[in-house]
Design a protein around this motif. Structure first.
Motif, short mmCIF file in Angstrom:
data_model
loop_
_atom_site.label_atom_id
_atom_site.label_comp_id
_atom_site.label_asym_id
_atom_site.label_seq_id
_atom_site.Cartn_x
_atom_site.Cartn_y
_atom_site.Cartn_z
N ALA A 1 17.45 35.39 3.64
CA ALA A 1 16.76 35.97 2.49
C ALA A 1 17.20 37.41 2.29
N ILE A 2 17.24 38.16 3.39
CA ILE A 2 17.63 39.57 3.32
C ILE A 2 19.02 39.73 2.72
N GLY A 3 19.87 38.73 2.96
CA GLY A 3 21.19 38.80 2.36
C GLY A 3 22.33 38.72 3.37
N VAL B 1 11.02 30.95 4.32
CA VAL B 1 10.36 31.99 5.12
C VAL B 1 9.05 32.46 4.52
N PHE B 2 8.86 32.22 3.22
CA PHE B 2 7.60 32.66 2.62
C PHE B 2 6.51 31.61 2.76
N ILE C 1 6.87 34.45 -6.61
CA ILE C 1 7.53 35.63 -6.03
C ILE C 1 8.90 35.25 -5.46
N SER C 2 9.01 34.02 -4.92
CA SER C 2 10.30 33.58 -4.39
C SER C 2 11.34 33.49 -5.49
N PRO D 1 16.40 29.90 2.22
CA PRO D 1 15.73 31.16 2.55
C PRO D 1 14.29 31.16 2.06
N ALA D 2 13.98 30.40 1.01
CA ALA D 2 12.61 30.39 0.49
C ALA D 2 11.62 29.89 1.52
N ARG E 1 20.82 40.37 -3.34
CA ARG E 1 19.59 40.55 -2.56
C ARG E 1 19.80 41.65 -1.51
N CYS F 1 12.51 37.02 -6.61
CA CYS F 1 13.38 37.81 -5.73
C CYS F 1 14.67 37.07 -5.37
N ILE G 1 15.32 33.87 -4.16
CA ILE G 1 15.53 32.94 -3.06
C ILE G 1 15.07 31.52 -3.40
N LEU G 2 14.60 31.30 -4.63
CA LEU G 2 14.21 29.95 -5.03
C LEU G 2 14.58 29.75 -6.50
N THR H 1 3.37 32.21 -4.17
CA THR H 1 4.56 32.27 -3.33
C THR H 1 5.78 31.72 -4.07
N VAL I 1 9.47 43.08 -2.05
CA VAL I 1 8.50 42.00 -2.25
C VAL I 1 7.80 41.69 -0.93
N PHE J 1 12.47 42.71 1.86
CA PHE J 1 11.50 41.62 2.04
C PHE J 1 10.54 41.93 3.18
N ILE J 2 9.27 41.66 2.93
CA ILE J 2 8.30 41.71 4.04
C ILE J 2 7.63 40.35 4.12
N PHE J 3 7.85 39.66 5.23
CA PHE J 3 7.31 38.31 5.36
C PHE J 3 6.00 38.37 6.10
N ASP K 1 4.67 39.05 0.78
CA ASP K 1 3.72 37.96 0.64
C ASP K 1 2.60 38.18 1.66
#
Ligand code: ATP
Ligand code: MG
Lengths: 238, 371
Positions: free
Chosen positions: B285-287, B369-370, A56-57, B366-367, A89, A60, A62-63, A53, A172, A95-97, A174
């Motif tokens: 996250a989506i933006g 959410v994963f 991948i974050s 946003p991270a 982004r 894409c 977000i981290l 995780t 992406v 994104f698929i959560f 998870d």
């Protein structure tokens, strides 16, 4: 970008990531060099806690990595300003959560239309395209329903529609199949390949669902923050 | 998003409506109540200027003047007319034997200036009959609790006979005290005799002379205190404000209303944000930018705020109209400033609590959410 030329969707160089746990600093990723090719369905596989995780974050946008560079379709994403990265982004990544995270108060089509609306598209037009995407996923008849009126599988398809509606170059996910039975899981994978993968588009999926390992173009195995396998199939010892 | 969550939607609505109701209703009662301090002035709309002894402060806090003051005032240029006016307190013994404090208002024998503008029962000319008094409508409810008609009833006013022959339509005083109107000459008999008993001279200004100008002239030439109608009404209001705990009491309630609003709305807001933090994270996250998310929440909060505010104001209107029949609430109205104040309070409540709640969203990575 001139179509067809670019073969690399994501390229990471020396990506490390540390987390602070009390006084201690824990290194979760150890200098990962990786190229994800466009036109492929790539799996990132590994045991719990191996850093999937986290990886991948970072890939894409977000981290932030502690160290190293990440290029997505040729853009050094962590060199962008905050606003530029948000916009990057929005334009390039779907994104698929795992928990779908649909907005509970708006219907399926509106949920699927979120990226388009955020991009500034007219609401009616966005909704039309969202419904078309739902149609591809075979749930156009649920377009007017609220998320809590849908089954888990239907909600996930709405989430997939939301990830794909703006035709991002990178999708992406998870653990997209963790909550599904084997048959539905395989169907979701087929859908992702069908709508998400193209010559200059790619899908990257974090999973440890061995029921779908055979559907990948490429499988990367992460162990304790290092890539230990890279091939079209799983290594024999898994 | 907010409107999709029924529980929290109604929580917010209730918080804002309740707070608005409390603030609007209490401010309305406050304003109307302190304006009762000016009822004695409002009940005589024909008088442009009130003239009184230097130490008199309001229609009820007064000190009598020598009768010669009337002629002095009449001698001032610009005075169209001037009449004597007597206001005093007395005790009345009812037929049941109860003792009740009443206000006596003595009006000019000839012109009857000083009577309420309208009569509910009877005619102002009844004062021509011997021992006549006109009672105000609050007085009727206070003195005749069992609902019988007061017309023709006899009262004993400081050992003098008084017969009620009419009911006047007047604004009650701050204490809702019974008021009996009678002719000036008659009033002198009801008020035990000191030498000076005239408390006010009511003055009408000649055409082309402003009340302001006239008050200046009267005080310069007579040495008496002269106030325009508006000034004297304000004096009455100020007296209530300065000499009662009312502003503090109402102030406390209004502040409590505000605090309750902040508490309920703030709590609901943060619950809402907490429950939806993953969805907000997903949007980020989506933006979707922070600014867009804030705008979205602001629009919805604004909508809930407007509905809640509307309900609160409507509740106040309902309250005021429901009690309009009660004499103590007679003539109560909602001053236009009051809804503005509660509107500002509502906006402040939403802005304050919304800002605090949104800060949580802004800070969400946003991270998350994963995970
Ligand atoms: N925000 C964080 N703060 C501290 N430690 C973290 C944080 N996020 C992840 N970690 C740690 O980093 C390591 C890798 O976590 P990560 O979530 O990437 O694993 P994963 O491979 O996705 O595991 P799973 O299969 O269980 O989802 C774990 O030991 C985890 O505890
Ligand atoms: Mg994970």
């Amino acid at each position: 970008m001139s179509g067809g030329e670019i073969k690399t969707a994501i390229s990471t160089r020396g990506v490390t990531r540390d987390f602070q746990a009390g006084q201690e600093t824990i290194r979760v990723l150890h200098g990962i060099d990786l190229d994800v090719r466009a036109g492929e369905l790539t799996y990132l596989v590994g045991e719990s806690g191996s850093g999937k995780t986290t990886m991948i974050s970072i890939m894409c946008g977000i981290l932030w990595p502690t160290d190293g560079d990440v290029e997505v379709f040729g853009t050094d994403i962590y060199a962008l300003s905050d606003n530029e990265l948000v916009n990057f982004r929005l334009q390039n990544i779907g994104f698929i959560f795992q928990q779908y995270n649909l907005i509970p108060s708006i219907d399926a089509a509106s949920n699927a239309a979120v990226p388009l609306i955020a991009q500034g598209m007219d609401r009616l037009e966005a909704r039309k395209r969202a419904v078309a995407m739902l149609e591809k996923l075979n749930i156009a008849d649920q377009a007017d329903k609220l998320p809590n009126q849908l089954s888990g599988g239907q909600q996930q398809r709405v989430a997939i529609a939301r990830a794909l509606v703006h035709e991002p170059r990178l999708v992406v996910c998870d653990e997209p199949t963790a909550a599904l039975d084997a048959k539905s899981g395989r169907r979701v994978m087929d859908l992702l390949r069908e709508v998400g993968v193209a010559e200059d588009r790619s899908v990257i999926i974090v999973t440890h669902d061995n029921r779908i390992f055979d559907l990948a173009d490429r499988i990367l195995v992460l162990e304790d923050g290092r890539i230990t396998h890279d091939g079209t199939d799983m290594p024999d010892d898994h | 998003m907010l409107t999709g969550d029924k529980q929290k939607f109604y929580g917010l609505l209730f918080g804002i409506a309740f707070s608005t109701l409390l603030i609007t209703q209490q401010l309305t009662i406050f304003v109307n109540l302190i304006e009762r301090g000016a009822s004695g002035v409002y009940n005589v709309p024909t008088a442009d200027v009130w003239v009184m002894d230097e130490v008199s402060r309001t229609t009820d806090v007064n000190f009598p003047m020598p009768a010669t003051a009337l002629d002095k005032v009449r001698g001032v240029a610009g005075v169209e007319w001037a009449v004597p006016h007597l206001r005093a307190n007395a005790s009345v013994r009812t037929q049941e034997g109860d003792l009740e404090g009443v206000g006596i208002v003595g009006v000019d024998d000839a012109t009857l200036i000083g009577l309420p503008k309208n009569m509910i029962e009877g005619d102002i000319n009844v004062l021509a009959q011997p021992d006549s008094v006109i009672i105000d409508d609050v007085g009727v409810t206070n003195l005749f609790e069992n609902g019988q008609s007061p017309i023709g009833e006899r009262l004993e006013l400081n050992d003098q006979r008084a017969v009620i022959r009419g009911i006047g339509d007047s604004i009650p005083s701050f204490t809702s005290q019974v008021v009996l109107y009678t002719k000036y000459s008659q009033a002198l008999r009801y008020v035990p005799g000191t030498r000076n008993r005239m408390t006010f001279v009511l003055v009408g200004a000649s055409d082309g002379v402003s009340p302001d100008e006239l008050t200046k002239r009267i005080s310069e030439q007579t040495g008496l205190r002269a106030r325009t109608r508006d000034e004297f009404a304000q004096d009455g209001v100020d007296f209530i404000i300065e000499n009662t705990g009312i502003p503090v009491n109402f102030g406390i309630t209004v502040v409590l209303g505000f605090i309750v609003g902040v508490a309920i709305v703030g709590l609901t807001f943060s619950l809402f944000i907490r429950d939806n933090i993953k969805q907000f994270g997903a949007l980020k996250a989506i933006g979707v930018t922070n600014r867009k998310i804030a705008g979205m929440v602001a629009v919805q909060a604004g909508m809930v705020g407007m509905i809640g505010y509307g309900l609160g104001v409507l509740g106040t209107v309902g309250f005021i109209s429901a009690f309009s029949g009660v004499p103590q609430f007679k003539g109560f109205y909602i001053p236009w400033q009051v809804p503005l104040v509660s509107f500002a309070a509502m906006v402040l409540i939403i802005a304050l609590t919304g800002w605090v709640a949104l800060r949580g969203v802004m800070k969400t990575e946003p991270a998350a959410v994963f995970r």
